[in-house]
Write a protein that holds these residues in place. Structure first.
Motif: not given
Length: 611
Positions: A203-207, A268-273, A318-319
């Motif tokens: 959520a912080a990454m999206m904001d 495991f999970i990895i989130i990235v931009t 895409q964001l």
């Protein structure tokens, strides 16, 4: 304000001392303006508080004493004596109004008191008792104000300590809150963010993203055959393995400024931009490569790889589309399923056109829940033949499970999930009953074999289930063989050993499956009475080389010297078939011999046609 007050009293000087009023008023103004200028200059230089207090105290002392000396020159001594009483204001101000350090206040007020009290004793026009009374008045003001100042200073110090304690408690509470939050959002084994923390970080990454053209990527990583690793080596070794995997994931995450977390179990999970979607393939590939590089041995894998690997499913959007974490993890899970079905130790990117063809891992359990009641389970049979003359020795019973749309679910996926959920025992009882039933109706060959999981062997009453099926369908106990895979050390499991002994005492054949690829095969041969050993297809494949052929020959010789029969699986060419005959192998199995058939009748017809 003190300077204004000091200057204001010049009005009284003007009327009480007409002979020197101009000089007194001028003195007040000059002293007042000079004091303000000096202190403001010190403030501009950012001098410490102690110096500023010394300046202020000095100004009060100088102001009071200069006025006293100048006013004493007047001819109106009675007026001077009466008005000098206001000198007590300087004493009170020094001790009470300006919050000087206690020592500074004492020295300054004592100086003023001595001067004013001494002055009172030498005003000639006053009676001696008035002089003494006036002098004592200044001393009394000094003592009283000093006592009050001391009490106020002590109170201020107490307040200061209380404020410090309050700040410390607040700081401790904040630190404790952060520590509790960290504990609540941290996986205790790996130190990674848990699912809750990943949701918050997503959520912080999206904001915080300003570039809507960028992509948000999610990768799900699953350790291949981790349950068998745990069962074989123990949970402590499993924990160590997960910690090693964590270090590998963190190295990759650091390269791409990604966030990694433990999503549960061995997943495991990895989130990235990322700026471009093609970067996702590079990240997924690096994850697989990094795990391969740490080279953790995995002796219990059913495939040819003997090291720990991971499968990766990845997706990105895409964001600007404002994707949710639930949506992205669902897509990544579909891709992870495809990576596993593609042979594991690899990665797949999400393709929405393939959703209808996939059985994502979170749907497999639902898909197999009622397979028996809904008749979505089948038994197929693969022939086992004598190496010497090609005659039918028996057949292995294999399970086929379908989803509600009629699509087959690979055993590679539904068996581990069925084991964890407890459904495998129900499926296992069904396949044993069906094998006995079909053989009882059409007794082709000497034996029908069924693969049995250690989960089933540990279940109380399992031998009774097997013997009950044998009696119910009218076959002989020696017509049924139980195949046990050696990926779990049954020698250390008393329940499993007891079940094997009960089955053997009842006359059921006991076989080792996939011999040579699992745990302590030689110890099994020494400590447990088996009837037949099935050698894994890997050794037959490797026999294309001289060294591989020698290895296969040594294994066959070892087993036969123990007085056991030998079956080699995975025969796919005529050359392999001839080699096994030369080596003295008793039985063979493989696609070259015969593929799985829906009925025992089909097997006998197909073998007759082949002959």
């Amino acid at each position: 304000m003190a300077v204004v007050s000091f200057a204001f009293y010049g009005v009284f000087d003007w009327y009480l001392f007409p002979d020197i009023n101009q000089s007194l008023v001028t003195l007040r103004l000059v002293l007042g303006v000079s004091t303000i200028c000096i202190i403001e200059f010190a403030l501009a230089l950012k001098r410490p508080l102690k110096e500023l207090q010394l300046l202020g105290a000095t100004a009060i002392a100088v102001g009071s004493l200069c006025w006293l000396y100048s006013a004493r020159q007047t001819n109106f001594q009675i007026n001077f004596a009466l008005f000098s009483v206001y000198g007590a204001i300087f004493i009170l101000g020094t001790n009470l109004y300006f919050r000087f350090k206690f020592l500074i206040a004492v020295i300054t007020s004592l100086t003023i008191t001595v001067c004013y009290a001494g002055n009172a004793l030498f005003i000639n026009e006053l009676p001696s008792w008035v002089q003494i009374t006036l002098s004592l008045f200044f001393v009394n003001c000094f003592v009283l104000s000093l006592y009050i100042s001391w009490q106020m200073d002590a109170a201020r110090y107490d307040n200061f300590l209380n404020e410090i304690r309050t700040r410390q408690r607040e700081k401790h509470a904040i630190a404790k809150g952060r520590e509790l939050l960290e504990i609540a959002e941290t996986d205790p084994l790996t130190g990674l963010a848990n699912r809750r923390a990943i949701e918050r970080k997503f959520a912080a990454m999206m904001d915080n993203q300003n570039n809507s053209e960028a992509y948000c990527g999610v990768l799900l990583v699953d350790a291949d055959y981790f349950k068998s690793y745990n069962d074989l080596l123990g949970h402590q070794a499993g924990d160590t393995c997960l910690q090693s995997l964590t270090a590998a994931f963190e190295r990759v995450a650091e390269r791409y400024n990604a966030q990694v977390g433990r999503y549960g179990g061995e997943e495991f999970i990895i989130i990235v931009t990322i700026e471009e979607s093609k970067e996702l393939s590079k990240i997924a590939s690096d994850i697989c490569e990094e795990v391969r590089n740490i080279d953790i041995t995995h002796p219990g894998r059913p495939d040819s790889r003997k090291m720990v690997t991971v499968s990766v499913g990845a997706t990105c959007q895409q964001l600007s589309t404002e994707p949710t974490l639930e949506q992205l993890t669902g897509e990544a899970d579909h891709a992870l399923y495809r990576a596993k079905s593609g042979g594991r130790a690899t990665f797949r990117l999400f393709n929405d056109h393939s959703i209808s063809e996939d059985h994502s891992s979170f749907n497999i359990l639902k898909a197999i829940e009622d397979v028996v009641a809904e008749n979505r389970i089948r038994a197929v049979y693969q022939p086992l033949v004598n190496s010497s003359d090609g005659s039918l020795f028996g057949h292995e019973t294999l399970m086929r499970v379908f989803d509600r749309s009629g699509n087959k679910i690979s055993p590679e996926f539904f068996i581990p999930i069925a084991e964890e959920s407890g459904l495998l025992c129900e499926l296992g009882e069904w396949i044993i009953d069906r094998a006995c039933q079909d053989y009882g109706r059409n007794p082709v060959g000497k034996v029908v074999s069924v693969n049995v999981s250690v989960v089933q062997l540990r279940r109380p009453g399992f031998p009774d289930v097997v013997t009950s099926a044998i009696r119910r369908h009218g076959i002989k106990p020696h017509n049924l063989a139980i195949e046990i895979t050696e990926t779990v050390n049954i020698l250390e499991d008393e329940l499993v050993r007891k079940a094997i002994k009960q089955l053997r005492d009842a006359g059921v054949k006991i076989w080792i499956d996939d011999f040579g690829t699992g745990y302590a095969g030689l110890k099994w041969l020494r400590d447990i009475d088996f009837d037949l050993v099935k050698i894994d297809r890997l050794f037959l494949t490797d026999s294309a080389t001289l060294q591989g052929k020698k290895m296969l020959q040594d294994i066959v010789t070892l087993v036969k010297n123990r007085g056991l029969e030998v079956l080699v699986e995975g025969v796919e060419t005529a050359g392999q078939k001839n080699l096994l005959k030369q080596l003295g192998v008793d039985y063979m199995q493989g696609f070259y011999i015969g593929r799985p058939e829906k009925s025992l009748t089909n097997i006998s017809h197909r073998l007759a046609e082949t002959a």
